[in-house]
Design a protein around this motif. Structure first.
Motif, PDB file in Angstrom:
ATOM      1  N   UNK A  21       0.719  -1.364  -0.141  1.00  0.00           N
ATOM      2  CA  UNK A  21       0.146   0.147  -0.011  1.00  0.00           C
ATOM      3  C   UNK A  21       0.918   1.307  -0.081  1.00  0.00           C
ATOM      4  N   UNK A  22       2.106   1.189   0.500  1.00  0.00           N
ATOM      5  CA  UNK A  22       2.959   2.357   0.144  1.00  0.00           C
ATOM      6  C   UNK A  22       2.982   3.003  -1.131  1.00  0.00           C
ATOM      7  N   UNK A  23       3.016   1.996  -1.879  1.00  0.00           N
ATOM      8  CA  UNK A  23       3.043   2.433  -3.495  1.00  0.00           C
ATOM      9  C   UNK A  23       1.915   2.991  -3.799  1.00  0.00           C
ATOM     10  N   UNK A  24       1.060   2.871  -3.181  1.00  0.00           N
ATOM     11  CA  UNK A  24      -0.375   3.727  -3.414  1.00  0.00           C
ATOM     12  C   UNK A  24      -0.131   5.180  -3.040  1.00  0.00           C
ATOM     13  N   UNK A  25       0.326   5.266  -1.815  1.00  0.00           N
ATOM     14  CA  UNK A  25       0.594   6.587  -1.151  1.00  0.00           C
ATOM     15  C   UNK A  25       1.716   7.469  -1.991  1.00  0.00           C
ATOM     16  N   UNK A  26       2.716   6.645  -2.428  1.00  0.00           N
ATOM     17  CA  UNK A  26       3.697   7.424  -3.248  1.00  0.00           C
ATOM     18  C   UNK A  26       2.971   7.947  -4.659  1.00  0.00           C
ATOM     19  N   UNK A  38      -9.493   9.560   4.015  1.00  0.00           N
ATOM     20  CA  UNK A  38     -10.440   8.448   4.138  1.00  0.00           C
ATOM     21  C   UNK A  38     -10.182   7.156   4.243  1.00  0.00           C
ATOM     22  N   UNK A  39      -9.119   6.942   3.086  1.00  0.00           N
ATOM     23  CA  UNK A  39      -8.474   5.381   3.244  1.00  0.00           C
ATOM     24  C   UNK A  39      -7.839   5.238   4.815  1.00  0.00           C
ATOM     25  N   UNK A  40      -6.914   6.246   5.108  1.00  0.00           N
ATOM     26  CA  UNK A  40      -6.666   5.988   6.756  1.00  0.00           C
ATOM     27  C   UNK A  40      -7.167   5.957   7.588  1.00  0.00           C
ATOM     28  N   UNK A  41      -8.619   6.779   7.492  1.00  0.00           N
ATOM     29  CA  UNK A  41      -9.455   6.646   8.549  1.00  0.00           C
ATOM     30  C   UNK A  41     -10.283   5.081   8.523  1.00  0.00           C
ATOM     31  N   UNK A  42     -10.641   4.735   7.432  1.00  0.00           N
ATOM     32  CA  UNK A  42     -11.326   3.584   7.450  1.00  0.00           C
ATOM     33  C   UNK A  42     -10.377   2.203   7.754  1.00  0.00           C
ATOM     34  N   UNK A  43      -9.099   2.489   7.869  1.00  0.00           N
ATOM     35  CA  UNK A  43      -8.149   1.299   8.086  1.00  0.00           C
ATOM     36  C   UNK A  43      -8.038   0.698   6.757  1.00  0.00           C
ATOM     37  N   UNK A  44      -8.484   1.151   5.652  1.00  0.00           N
ATOM     38  CA  UNK A  44      -7.848   0.507   4.346  1.00  0.00           C
ATOM     39  C   UNK A  44      -6.315   0.505   4.122  1.00  0.00           C
ATOM     40  N   UNK A  45      -5.633   1.959   4.506  1.00  0.00           N
ATOM     41  CA  UNK A  45      -4.263   1.781   4.402  1.00  0.00           C
ATOM     42  C   UNK A  45      -3.839   2.100   5.775  1.00  0.00           C
ATOM     43  N   UNK A  46      -2.867   1.309   6.544  1.00  0.00           N
ATOM     44  CA  UNK A  46      -2.559   1.657   7.773  1.00  0.00           C
ATOM     45  C   UNK A  46      -1.514   2.607   7.877  1.00  0.00           C
ATOM     46  N   UNK A  47      -1.218   3.123   9.240  1.00  0.00           N
ATOM     47  CA  UNK A  47      -0.068   4.364   9.297  1.00  0.00           C
ATOM     48  C   UNK A  47       1.208   3.752   8.951  1.00  0.00           C
ATOM     49  N   UNK A  62       4.203  12.488  12.753  1.00  0.00           N
ATOM     50  CA  UNK A  62       5.369  13.315  12.357  1.00  0.00           C
ATOM     51  C   UNK A  62       6.579  12.736  12.173  1.00  0.00           C
ATOM     52  N   UNK A  63       6.936  11.503  12.754  1.00  0.00           N
ATOM     53  CA  UNK A  63       8.155  10.645  12.491  1.00  0.00           C
ATOM     54  C   UNK A  63       8.530  10.285  10.943  1.00  0.00           C
ATOM     55  N   UNK A  64       7.342  10.657  10.135  1.00  0.00           N
ATOM     56  CA  UNK A  64       7.859  10.344   8.838  1.00  0.00           C
ATOM     57  C   UNK A  64       8.943  11.540   8.088  1.00  0.00           C
ATOM     58  N   UNK A  65       8.852  12.447   9.177  1.00  0.00           N
ATOM     59  CA  UNK A  65       9.833  13.533   8.423  1.00  0.00           C
ATOM     60  C   UNK A  65      11.191  13.346   8.898  1.00  0.00           C
ATOM     61  N   UNK A  66      11.398  12.297   9.470  1.00  0.00           N
ATOM     62  CA  UNK A  66      12.957  11.756   9.956  1.00  0.00           C
ATOM     63  C   UNK A  66      13.751  11.597   8.589  1.00  0.00           C
ATOM     64  N   UNK A 125       2.372   1.909   6.544  1.00  0.00           N
ATOM     65  CA  UNK A 125       2.354   2.096   5.083  1.00  0.00           C
ATOM     66  C   UNK A 125       2.151   3.614   4.504  1.00  0.00           C
ATOM     67  N   UNK A 126       1.529   4.259   5.253  1.00  0.00           N
ATOM     68  CA  UNK A 126       1.539   5.877   4.967  1.00  0.00           C
ATOM     69  C   UNK A 126       2.839   6.274   4.955  1.00  0.00           C
ATOM     70  N   UNK A 127       3.469   6.214   6.296  1.00  0.00           N
ATOM     71  CA  UNK A 127       4.903   6.734   6.571  1.00  0.00           C
ATOM     72  C   UNK A 127       5.828   6.173   5.783  1.00  0.00           C
ATOM     73  N   UNK A 128       5.836   4.827   5.126  1.00  0.00           N
ATOM     74  CA  UNK A 128       6.495   4.345   4.128  1.00  0.00           C
ATOM     75  C   UNK A 128       6.532   5.019   2.959  1.00  0.00           C
TER      76      UNK A 128
END
Length: 711
Positions: free
Chosen positions: A315-320, A342-351, A394-398, A353-356
């Motif tokens: 799912x990280x590729x979807x975010x990218x 919405x995808x994050x709020x409904x749990x379709x994509x987890x946190x 916010x840790x994704x800013x690292x 994978x979003x950070x990744x």
């Protein structure tokens, strides 16, 4: 079926050399190695004089036992040499028979050193593949071994390891076999590998309760993928005892899977969907669903399409790709961000994978800037909006923090991860810390902060999936490496960020990670305030990071926490119970006193090795140095010179030891008035010998020491 003049092909000769590998010596008669379970054992014709006692007596008196034709013969002989290989022989009626294959004489042999070496390397390749999911790299590594006659073992090892893992690894194993079939692994080797697996079902069932069902699915999948002929099932049924688990495996593959309606579709989706879909095809589907969403604005339909892909680990590729699309079509930026929220709020994509996904885009921002000149500015804006809306940690800013400075390319990081995995796996086998340090230095990565963090993450991740011995070894290595505390903090942050994904393979990730974190504090790799620094990136109290930190703090504040944490995995990188801290200090004091009074250098060396606590060698430095200054005895200084030269004491432990002395100078002044002057002298001597970094200071306030800080 009889052998033709005792000759077989060169390939079969190689199979003979590994015959011992598949046989259990405890179950084999000293007089006959033929397999009683294999009805395909080559047998000669029966003697027409079998019933004559006089014939038997005459044969016995001659002192010779005539073996049966084909080598499977009589009493007192070694039986058929090929029986231990599950019935591999030259079949004249085989449509693939080639008379030119019968060119070499059968020579009995035990498993060769080459085969043993191949077994070790094959295991490493399989583990690396499960970590990287890189089929091309795996194919190249297997091809580079140049041992095609042993590829059956790779097939067996790949499947047997994946059987004890999650569905993700099982699917990966099936994909790899299909990808390597014919191109890298000869079809006969695949066939033989599955024969070996069926034969070892009883052994596999000891460690894997559902081994019969899992292996049945693998066989059915191999048939569906056209890498195993259907006749394999028939031949195995005919050759296996009906009361064996191997027989049950074949029956289940036939009846439960291959005979079911729509069996191919069911089998392909057994472990998470049809993985015949390549990565490129998945990426194409992701692009299509994003373009369709921008055109229609239907968030529910887009989320449904994501679920239908059944690739949660991708799912990280979807975010990218969604972020790149938002940069390219700035007019649709709001629409795309709403969809991701919405995808994050409904749990379709987890946190995780979003950070990744954000991190992957940050890693390639320089290349993207060639096509979108304002890409860096746009990405910062997207990160700010996502963070303010609460669906991006916010840790994704690292990653954004150090990437512009280091300019590390994707391929460099990928290569380092592969090399780091190899280094760590070799360390788990040898326990050689100096070799690890040398390997990192030879790759010129030991001074790179991002690479240090990646190495720490890889080290602890691999250790968490192993036994206590490897966990203890990982903690010892971490305390022995000269990594700055900031790099260690970053490494643990990366571990916490990926903990949700890690939990899929390691359910106890929170407990293990908190113990590693607490152990790092006890070993002074980290200072207590570093835990607060890590905790600042964990906004949600229910997040994995918060749970890890809470448990780590609980461990550290418990009664006798230091001793308990040091002994949590056995102490000293072995299975024996760890020493009490006071006992260790007492042993160090005694061995120094003994050596000072005229003891043997070799004996002192052996005593230090027997402690088995290289992460505590700084205590030896401290006590030896204090004794030198108190008693003006240079013998112990020579002790330090000798043990540093042979690598028993690492630079990091040396720096820690001198730092410990710097901390207690104020107390030492009471007994040794000129201790400060002496200490400065020995610090300069240590710098000249290369023990200490030139920046090392004798000051006690805020002095940084190796992996930690003085209080």
């Amino acid at each position: 079926m009889e052998f033709s003049d005792g000759f077989v092909s060169a390939e079969h000769q190689e199979l003979l050399r590994s015959a011992a590998e598949s046989e259990d010596p405890l179950t084999v008669s000293p007089l006959e190695i033929t397999s009683p379970r294999s009805p395909r054992t080559p047998r000669g014709k029966q003697s027409s004089n079998r019933g004559s006692p006089t014939k038997h007596a005459r044969q016995s008196n001659s002192g010779k036992d005539s073996p049966k034709k084909g080598g499977s013969g009589g009493k007192g002989t070694w039986g058929g040499l090929l029986d231990s290989e599950g019935g591999y022989y030259v079949d004249l009626s085989d449509p693939n028979y080639d008379s030119s294959e019968e060119v070499c004489e059968i020579i009995p042999s035990i498993a060769s050193a080459d085969f043993e070496n191949f077994k070790k390397k094959a295991t490493v390749i399989v583990e690396e593949y499960f970590n990287t999911d890189d089929i091309l790299s795996t194919a190249n590594e297997l091809r580079d071994l140049s041992s095609p006659s042993f590829h059956y073992y790779f097939v067996k090892k790949l499947v047997s390891i994946s059987m004890d893992r999650h569905d993700k690894e099982k699917e990966m194993a099936a994909i790899l076999l299909s990808s390597l079939y014919a191109e890298v692994i000869n079809p006969t080797q695949v066939y033989r590998g599955f024969c070996k697996l069926v034969e070892s079902t009883d052994d596999l069932s000891v460690d894997i309760p559902d081994a019969v069902d899992v292996l049945a699915v693998f066989i059915a999948r191999a048939v569906v993928d056209d890498i195993l002929p259907p006749v394999f099932l028939t031949k195995q049924i005919d050759s296996l005892p009906k009361d064996s688990k191997g027989f049950e495996v074949i029956r289940r593959a036939q009846k439960s899977y291959l005979s079911a309606p729509l069996c191919a579709d069911i089998i392909l989706r057994k472990w998470g969907g049809s993985k015949n879909v390549t990565v490129e095809e998945v990426k194409a589907k992701i692009n299509n669903l994003l373009i369709e969403y921008v055109a229609s604005g239907d968030k529910a339909e887009a989320c449904r399409c994501i679920k239908d892909l059944k690739v949660p680990f991708f799912h990280h590729d979807i975010i990218k790709r969604a972020l790149i699309l938002a940069m390219e079509r700035q007019a649709n930026e709001g629409l795309i961000l709403d969809f991701l929220k919405v995808a994050s709020g409904e749990g379709v994509i987890n946190a995780s994978q979003i950070s990744k996904g954000f991190n992957r885009l940050i890693d390639t921002i320089d290349d993207l800037s060639l096509d979108i000149p304002t890409a860096r500015v746009l990405l910062k804006s997207l990160i700010s909006k996502a963070s303010s809306e609460g669906w991006l940690c916010a840790s994704s800013l690292q990653s954004l923090y150090f990437q512009p400075e280091k300019q590390i390319q994707d391929n460099t990081v990928r290569l380092f991860k592969i090399k780091a995995t190899t280094i760590i796996q070799e360390y788990f086998l040898t326990g050689d810390i100096i070799e690890v340090v040398s390997s990192l230095e030879s790759e010129n990565f030991s001074s790179s902060a991002p690479m240090n963090a990646i190495f720490i993450k890889k080290l602890i991740t691999l250790a968490m999936d192993r036994k206590n011995r490897e966990k203890e070894m990982a903690s010892i290595l971490l305390s022995s490496l000269c990594f700055p505390a900031e790099d260690v903090v970053t490494g643990f942050q990366l571990l916490i960020e990926s903990a949700e994904d890690t939990a899929l393979d390691i359910p106890a990730v929170i407990e293990d990670l908190s113990m590693f974190l607490a152990r790092a504090v006890v070993d002074e790799v980290l200072a207590p305030y570093h835990l607060e620094e890590i905790g600042n990136n964990c906004d949600d109290s229910d997040s994995v990071g918060s749970k890890v930190l809470h448990l780590a703090n609980s461990l550290l504040h418990a009664r006798l926490s230091g001793e308990r944490i040091l002994r949590c995995w056995g102490g000293g990188g072995s299975n024996k119970t760890g020493w009490e801290i006071d006992d260790v200090k007492d042993k160090i004091r005694k061995l120094l006193e003994e050596y000072e009074s005229g003891g043997d250098l070799r004996e002192a060396y052996l005593c230090i090795k027997e402690l088995g606590m290289p992460f505590f060698h700084h205590e030896i430095i401290k006590k030896a140095l204090v004794t030198v200054m108190e008693k003006k005895n240079e013998r112990l200084w020579g002790f330090l010179v000798e043990f540093y030269s042979v690598g028993l004491i690492t630079p990091d432990q040396m720096a820690k030891g001198f730092g410990r002395v710097a901390e207690c100078i104020d107390d030492l002044v009471l007994d040794v008035p000129d201790v400060e002057k002496q200490f400065e002298f020995y610090v300069e001597q240590a710098k000249k010998k290369g023990w200490l970094d030139p920046s090392f200071s004798t000051g006690r306030s805020g002095h940084e020491i190796g992996n930690g800080f003085c209080s």
